[in-house]
Design a protein around this motif. Structure first.
Motif, PDB file in Angstrom:
ATOM      1  N   ARG A 125       0.861  -1.193   0.000  1.00 33.33           N
ATOM      2  CA  ARG A 125       0.000   0.000   0.000  1.00 33.33           C
ATOM      3  C   ARG A 125       0.896   1.243   0.000  1.00 33.33           C
ATOM      4  O   ARG A 125       1.792   1.380   0.838  1.00 33.33           O
ATOM      5  N   PHE A 126       0.651   2.140  -0.936  1.00 36.82           N
ATOM      6  CA  PHE A 126       1.474   3.345  -1.064  1.00 36.82           C
ATOM      7  C   PHE A 126       0.802   4.555  -0.429  1.00 36.82           C
ATOM      8  O   PHE A 126      -0.422   4.676  -0.409  1.00 36.82           O
ATOM      9  N   GLU A 127       1.634   5.454   0.054  1.00 32.45           N
ATOM     10  CA  GLU A 127       1.208   6.788   0.451  1.00 32.45           C
ATOM     11  C   GLU A 127       2.111   7.794  -0.257  1.00 32.45           C
ATOM     12  O   GLU A 127       3.331   7.602  -0.317  1.00 32.45           O
ATOM     13  N   ILE A 128       1.498   8.854  -0.780  1.00 33.60           N
ATOM     14  CA  ILE A 128       2.235   9.877  -1.529  1.00 33.60           C
ATOM     15  C   ILE A 128       1.996  11.237  -0.883  1.00 33.60           C
ATOM     16  O   ILE A 128       0.844  11.650  -0.687  1.00 33.60           O
ATOM     17  N   LEU A 245       7.648  14.319  -5.070  1.00 37.21           N
ATOM     18  CA  LEU A 245       6.751  13.278  -4.571  1.00 37.21           C
ATOM     19  C   LEU A 245       7.479  12.442  -3.529  1.00 37.21           C
ATOM     20  O   LEU A 245       8.482  11.790  -3.835  1.00 37.21           O
ATOM     21  N   HIS A 246       6.981  12.450  -2.295  1.00 43.70           N
ATOM     22  CA  HIS A 246       7.521  11.614  -1.230  1.00 43.70           C
ATOM     23  C   HIS A 246       6.705  10.321  -1.190  1.00 43.70           C
ATOM     24  O   HIS A 246       5.496  10.352  -0.924  1.00 43.70           O
ATOM     25  N   ILE A 247       7.364   9.218  -1.471  1.00 50.58           N
ATOM     26  CA  ILE A 247       6.680   7.925  -1.600  1.00 50.58           C
ATOM     27  C   ILE A 247       7.026   7.043  -0.407  1.00 50.58           C
ATOM     28  O   ILE A 247       8.205   6.832  -0.096  1.00 50.58           O
ATOM     29  N   ARG A 248       5.990   6.546   0.256  1.00 50.72           N
ATOM     30  CA  ARG A 248       6.170   5.547   1.310  1.00 50.72           C
ATOM     31  C   ARG A 248       5.373   4.302   0.929  1.00 50.72           C
ATOM     32  O   ARG A 248       4.351   4.392   0.244  1.00 50.72           O
ATOM     33  N   ALA A 249       5.831   3.146   1.373  1.00 58.11           N
ATOM     34  CA  ALA A 249       5.180   1.878   1.038  1.00 58.11           C
ATOM     35  C   ALA A 249       5.060   1.015   2.285  1.00 58.11           C
ATOM     36  O   ALA A 249       6.013   0.924   3.073  1.00 58.11           O
ATOM     37  N   PHE A 250       3.893   0.401   2.450  1.00 57.21           N
ATOM     38  CA  PHE A 250       3.614  -0.384   3.646  1.00 57.21           C
ATOM     39  C   PHE A 250       3.099  -1.773   3.267  1.00 57.21           C
ATOM     40  O   PHE A 250       2.438  -1.941   2.238  1.00 57.21           O
ATOM     41  N   ASN A 255       3.749  -2.186   8.238  1.00 53.81           N
ATOM     42  CA  ASN A 255       5.194  -1.971   8.327  1.00 53.81           C
ATOM     43  C   ASN A 255       5.695  -1.246   7.077  1.00 53.81           C
ATOM     44  O   ASN A 255       5.272  -1.562   5.961  1.00 53.81           O
ATOM     45  N   ASN A 256       6.579  -0.294   7.265  1.00 50.66           N
ATOM     46  CA  ASN A 256       7.169   0.428   6.144  1.00 50.66           C
ATOM     47  C   ASN A 256       8.199  -0.479   5.468  1.00 50.66           C
ATOM     48  O   ASN A 256       9.234  -0.792   6.050  1.00 50.66           O
ATOM     49  N   ILE A 257       7.920  -0.902   4.242  1.00 48.62           N
ATOM     50  CA  ILE A 257       8.797  -1.870   3.577  1.00 48.62           C
ATOM     51  C   ILE A 257      10.056  -1.218   3.014  1.00 48.62           C
ATOM     52  O   ILE A 257      10.958  -1.921   2.539  1.00 48.62           O
ATOM     53  N   ARG A 325      14.498  11.160   7.870  1.00 44.94           N
ATOM     54  CA  ARG A 325      13.571  10.475   8.766  1.00 44.94           C
ATOM     55  C   ARG A 325      13.530   8.990   8.415  1.00 44.94           C
ATOM     56  O   ARG A 325      13.318   8.627   7.265  1.00 44.94           O
ATOM     57  N   LYS A 326      13.679   8.152   9.412  1.00 45.21           N
ATOM     58  CA  LYS A 326      13.781   6.714   9.165  1.00 45.21           C
ATOM     59  C   LYS A 326      12.643   5.963   9.861  1.00 45.21           C
ATOM     60  O   LYS A 326      11.702   6.550  10.366  1.00 45.21           O
ATOM     61  N   GLY A 327      12.762   4.636   9.889  1.00 46.55           N
ATOM     62  CA  GLY A 327      11.734   3.807  10.497  1.00 46.55           C
ATOM     63  C   GLY A 327      10.427   3.907   9.735  1.00 46.55           C
ATOM     64  O   GLY A 327      10.403   3.849   8.501  1.00 46.55           O
ATOM     65  N   ILE A 328       9.326   4.105  10.449  1.00 45.96           N
ATOM     66  CA  ILE A 328       8.011   4.175   9.826  1.00 45.96           C
ATOM     67  C   ILE A 328       7.905   5.361   8.864  1.00 45.96           C
ATOM     68  O   ILE A 328       7.065   5.391   7.971  1.00 45.96           O
ATOM     69  N   GLU A 329       8.772   6.374   9.036  1.00 49.79           N
ATOM     70  CA  GLU A 329       8.743   7.574   8.197  1.00 49.79           C
ATOM     71  C   GLU A 329       9.634   7.466   6.963  1.00 49.79           C
ATOM     72  O   GLU A 329       9.692   8.408   6.159  1.00 49.79           O
TER      73      GLU A 329
END
Length: 437
Positions: A125-128, A245-250, A255-257, A325-329
């Protein structure tokens, strides 16, 4: 996502004195389109019965008799706060369907949702979260924007040097009434340049928000006698405007992959980055779609020029930066797109490229720091629209994601744009050559 039902929408329209509901979608190039209806047609609209003739909308059929239908996404219902409070105006974003209620293959929103569906099947699942920059310019007597400005404010300056402070304030207040969570705003490095950052969401919702943001900025600027432009490089000699674009993936457990051990990036993050680097030359035609887009992507103006990634925040030439920023971020910041793109298509292609990297376990490409320490060459991003066109045509990836029909429409339009530009004699050429040869 609000999760409004049809009954909720009908009730809100009545209680909030809504006189018009805009059914919004966009064409192939991200230009906002809509059909406005009155409450009397709301039942029909919510059932997907409102249609439009496709011949006048880029990216859809040009046959004069062809019709497509708008299926409102009820979760996107919002009231425009800048419109009159009596006889108010609301909007809903729509999916485009054919007469059989099947999704239109060239609908940019459908294409993005298809990529997100693929990610979901992979357990991702992505968050942008976007960062949009823009210029606030004055207008001439005809109401047309003038690129020159007497303002001289720079990065993070305040009023009175910053002439746009009150405009930004008004924009933010209106956005917050539309449920934007605004993070911060400031004057950018170039005179009359500004940035407003807001919290993103899933890719489709973020794309909707980008479209709403651009409309709000332009509308509120007009109310203040200004003209807001997202043109990447409106002024020679100054930094241009981008869409970072700041891309995060879970994963399915939240969990942040992208987060690895000891604050390192995970193998999935490195493969995602490699997928982006592998296909970005082709994607550039969509993420940086104008002749002017490539006037921004040159060295010396804090814009990316290299097909590379970096963990050093001061390295402005790399396409990808890894925030501290690391971990979940943990996130991947893609820095080359600009806000003239169709956000649905640009984000769809970027996510699809990264997913391909994960799916095929691409070996990590070296960071810019490693490449320089080993004296490895760093490939340039496309430097002209013409180079992007050729890269797009040479890489079947983009055509596979967008579909042949839409890809062909895009190529034809951009080849025509590039041809027109190449035939244009600029003032620079006249100044450099006319009296010399």
């Amino acid at each position: 996502m609000s999760g409004y039902s049809k009954k909720d929408i009908i009730k809100m329209v009545e209680e909030e004195d809504i006189a018009f509901i805009r059914l919004q979608f966009c064409d192939a190039f991200g230009t906002a389109k809509n059909i406005a209806i009155t409450p009397g047609q709301l039942e029909a609209a919510l059932s997907g019965k409102i249609s439009f003739i496709t011949s006048g909308v880029e990216g859809f059929s040009h046959n004069a008799d062809d019709e497509l239908y708008l299926r409102p996404d009820t979760s996107t219902f919002e009231i425009y706060p800048w419109r009159p409070q009596t006889g108010r105006v609301a909007r809903m974003f729509c999916m485009v369907e054919d007469a059989d209620k099947k999704s239109c293959a060239t609908d940019p929103r459908h294409i993005l949702k298809s990529v997100c569906d693929k990610a979901a099947k992979m357990g991702i699942r992505f968050e942008i979260t976007p960062e949009l920059e823009f210029f606030l310019l004055t207008c001439d007597d005809n109401g047309l924007p003038v690129a020159a400005t007497a303002e001289s404010a720079g990065y993070l300056d305040v009023a009175p040097s910053d002439w746009g402070e009150n405009v930004r304030r008004d924009i933010i207040l209106n956005l917050e009434k539309m449920n934007f969570n605004v993070i911060s705003s400031h004057h950018e490095s170039a005179p009359a340049q500004h940035e407003i950052d807001f919290e993103g969401s899933d890719p489709c919702t973020t794309s909707d928000m980008i479209q709403t943001f651009k409309m709000a900025v332009k509308t509120i600027a007009r109310k203040h006698g200004c003209y807001a432009t997202f043109m990447p490089k409106p002024r020679e000699g100054y930094d241009g405007s981008g869409l970072h674009l700041h891309i995060r993936a879970f994963d399915e457990k939240g969990n942040n992959i992208f987060a690895g051990q000891n604050d390192d990036l995970s193998p999935a993050a490195l493969s995602f980055i490699t997928g982006l680097c592998h296909h970005m030359n082709a994607i550039s035609l969509v993420s940086n779609p104008l002749v002017n887009s490539y006037k921004r992507l040159i060295s010396g103006y804090e814009a990316p020029t290299g097909l590379s990634w970096t963990q050093t925040g001061s390295n402005h030439t790399s396409m990808i930066r890894i925030p501290k920023r690391k971990g979940i971020e943990t996130s991947i910041e893609l820095r080359n797109p600009d806000a003239t793109c169709n956000p649905y298509l640009a984000i769809a292609l970027c996510l699809a490229a990264g997913l391909e990297g994960i799916e095929k376990s691409y070996s990590p490409c070296p960071s810019a720091e490693v490449a320089r320490s080993m004296n490895l060459p760093i490939e340039d991003l496309p430097q002209t629209l013409g180079q992007s066109i050729e890269a797009f045509k040479a890489d079947p990836f983009a055509r596979d994601i967008m579909g042949k029909e839409l890809a062909d429409i895009f190529i034809t339009a951009k080849e025509n744009e590039w041809k027109k530009f190449r035939s244009c004699v600029t003032q620079w050429e006249m100044k450099e050559y006319l009296g010399k040869y």
